[in-house]
Design a protein around this motif. Structure first.
Motif, PDB file in Angstrom:
ATOM      1  N   PHE A  16       0.813  -1.295  -0.079  1.00  0.00           N
ATOM      2  CA  PHE A  16      -0.023   0.139   0.054  1.00  0.00           C
ATOM      3  C   PHE A  16       0.781   1.324  -0.060  1.00  0.00           C
ATOM      4  CE2 PHE A  16      -2.302   3.322   2.427  1.00  0.00           C
ATOM      5  CZ  PHE A  16      -3.517   3.229   1.482  1.00  0.00           C
ATOM      6  N   ARG A  17       1.741   1.243   1.004  1.00  0.00           N
ATOM      7  CA  ARG A  17       2.987   2.545   0.924  1.00  0.00           C
ATOM      8  C   ARG A  17       3.586   2.394  -0.343  1.00  0.00           C
ATOM      9  NH1 ARG A  17       6.672   2.177   5.834  1.00  0.00           N
ATOM     10  NH2 ARG A  17       6.965   0.136   5.167  1.00  0.00           N
ATOM     11  N   ALA A  18       4.149   1.793  -0.852  1.00  0.00           N
ATOM     12  CA  ALA A  18       4.758   1.647  -2.168  1.00  0.00           C
ATOM     13  C   ALA A  18       3.726   2.171  -3.257  1.00  0.00           C
ATOM     14  CB  ALA A  18       5.427   0.239  -2.579  1.00  0.00           C
ATOM     15  N   GLY A  19       2.541   1.766  -3.204  1.00  0.00           N
ATOM     16  CA  GLY A  19       1.594   1.861  -4.307  1.00  0.00           C
ATOM     17  C   GLY A  19       1.190   3.659  -4.234  1.00  0.00           C
ATOM     18  N   ILE A  20       0.921   3.913  -3.120  1.00  0.00           N
ATOM     19  CA  ILE A  20       0.876   5.284  -2.899  1.00  0.00           C
ATOM     20  C   ILE A  20       1.819   6.454  -3.225  1.00  0.00           C
ATOM     21  CG2 ILE A  20       0.470   7.326  -1.093  1.00  0.00           C
ATOM     22  CD1 ILE A  20      -1.805   5.683  -1.150  1.00  0.00           C
ATOM     23  N   PHE A  21       3.152   6.235  -3.033  1.00  0.00           N
ATOM     24  CA  PHE A  21       3.979   6.936  -3.777  1.00  0.00           C
ATOM     25  C   PHE A  21       4.385   6.642  -5.229  1.00  0.00           C
ATOM     26  CE2 PHE A  21       5.396   6.821   0.584  1.00  0.00           C
ATOM     27  CZ  PHE A  21       5.300   8.052   1.198  1.00  0.00           C
ATOM     28  N   ALA A  22       4.472   5.437  -5.765  1.00  0.00           N
ATOM     29  CA  ALA A  22       4.143   5.326  -7.173  1.00  0.00           C
ATOM     30  C   ALA A  22       2.972   6.066  -7.697  1.00  0.00           C
ATOM     31  CB  ALA A  22       4.151   3.906  -7.604  1.00  0.00           C
ATOM     32  N   GLY A  23       1.747   6.055  -7.228  1.00  0.00           N
ATOM     33  CA  GLY A  23       0.725   6.408  -8.152  1.00  0.00           C
ATOM     34  C   GLY A  23       0.934   8.084  -8.145  1.00  0.00           C
ATOM     35  N   VAL A  24       1.554   8.830  -7.203  1.00  0.00           N
ATOM     36  CA  VAL A  24       1.639  10.429  -7.107  1.00  0.00           C
ATOM     37  C   VAL A  24       3.051  10.903  -8.032  1.00  0.00           C
ATOM     38  CG1 VAL A  24       0.433  10.737  -5.190  1.00  0.00           C
ATOM     39  CG2 VAL A  24       2.907  10.495  -5.228  1.00  0.00           C
ATOM     40  N   GLY A  25       3.523   9.610  -8.773  1.00  0.00           N
ATOM     41  CA  GLY A  25       4.592  10.091  -9.678  1.00  0.00           C
ATOM     42  C   GLY A  25       6.099   9.807  -9.347  1.00  0.00           C
ATOM     43  N   TYR A  26       6.357   9.504  -8.095  1.00  0.00           N
ATOM     44  CA  TYR A  26       7.674   8.963  -7.549  1.00  0.00           C
ATOM     45  C   TYR A  26       8.238   7.838  -7.968  1.00  0.00           C
ATOM     46  CZ  TYR A  26       6.795  12.930  -4.015  1.00  0.00           C
ATOM     47  OH  TYR A  26       6.414  14.120  -3.305  1.00  0.00           O
ATOM     48  N   ASN A  27       9.401   7.932  -8.259  1.00  0.00           N
ATOM     49  CA  ASN A  27      10.150   6.677  -8.786  1.00  0.00           C
ATOM     50  C   ASN A  27      10.250   5.718  -7.282  1.00  0.00           C
ATOM     51  OD1 ASN A  27      11.778   4.540  -9.696  1.00  0.00           O
ATOM     52  ND2 ASN A  27      13.474   6.023 -10.199  1.00  0.00           N
ATOM     53  N   VAL A  28       9.701   4.513  -7.321  1.00  0.00           N
ATOM     54  CA  VAL A  28       9.784   3.745  -6.156  1.00  0.00           C
ATOM     55  C   VAL A  28      10.591   2.554  -6.101  1.00  0.00           C
ATOM     56  CG1 VAL A  28       8.479   2.408  -4.393  1.00  0.00           C
ATOM     57  CG2 VAL A  28       7.606   4.914  -5.172  1.00  0.00           C
ATOM     58  N   GLN A  29      11.471   2.279  -5.360  1.00  0.00           N
ATOM     59  CA  GLN A  29      12.156   0.949  -5.436  1.00  0.00           C
ATOM     60  C   GLN A  29      11.842   0.213  -4.062  1.00  0.00           C
ATOM     61  OE1 GLN A  29      16.180   1.826  -5.690  1.00  0.00           O
ATOM     62  NE2 GLN A  29      16.163   2.482  -7.881  1.00  0.00           N
ATOM     63  N   SER A  30      11.295  -1.005  -4.319  1.00  0.00           N
ATOM     64  CA  SER A  30      11.030  -1.764  -3.037  1.00  0.00           C
ATOM     65  C   SER A  30      11.877  -2.942  -2.862  1.00  0.00           C
ATOM     66  CB  SER A  30       9.516  -2.313  -3.583  1.00  0.00           C
ATOM     67  OG  SER A  30       8.919  -3.160  -2.362  1.00  0.00           O
TER      68      SER A  30
END
Length: 55
Positions: A16-30
């Motif tokens: 959920f946390r990774a999806g929130i940040f990816a959804g607003v346009g940030y590059n997310v590495q999990s």
């Protein structure tokens, strides 16, 4: 958003946390492997040149 094989053992809250940040346009590495360990989530704001590491 990049993922690792370690993500398969994570619970819903982590995704959920990774999806929130990816959804607003940030590059997310999990669960990306970095050096001798790994971080839970790395959030990269390429526009402002900022990085947040959540462990």
């Amino acid at each position: 958003m990049t993922t690792s094989y370690h993500d398969y053992k994570q619970d819903f809250y982590h995704a959920f946390r990774a999806g929130i940040f990816a959804g607003v346009g940030y590059n997310v590495q999990s669960n990306k492997e970095h050096g001798e360990g790994r971080s839970d989530i790395v959030i990269i704001n390429e526009y402002e040149g900022k990085v947040a590491v959540l462990r």
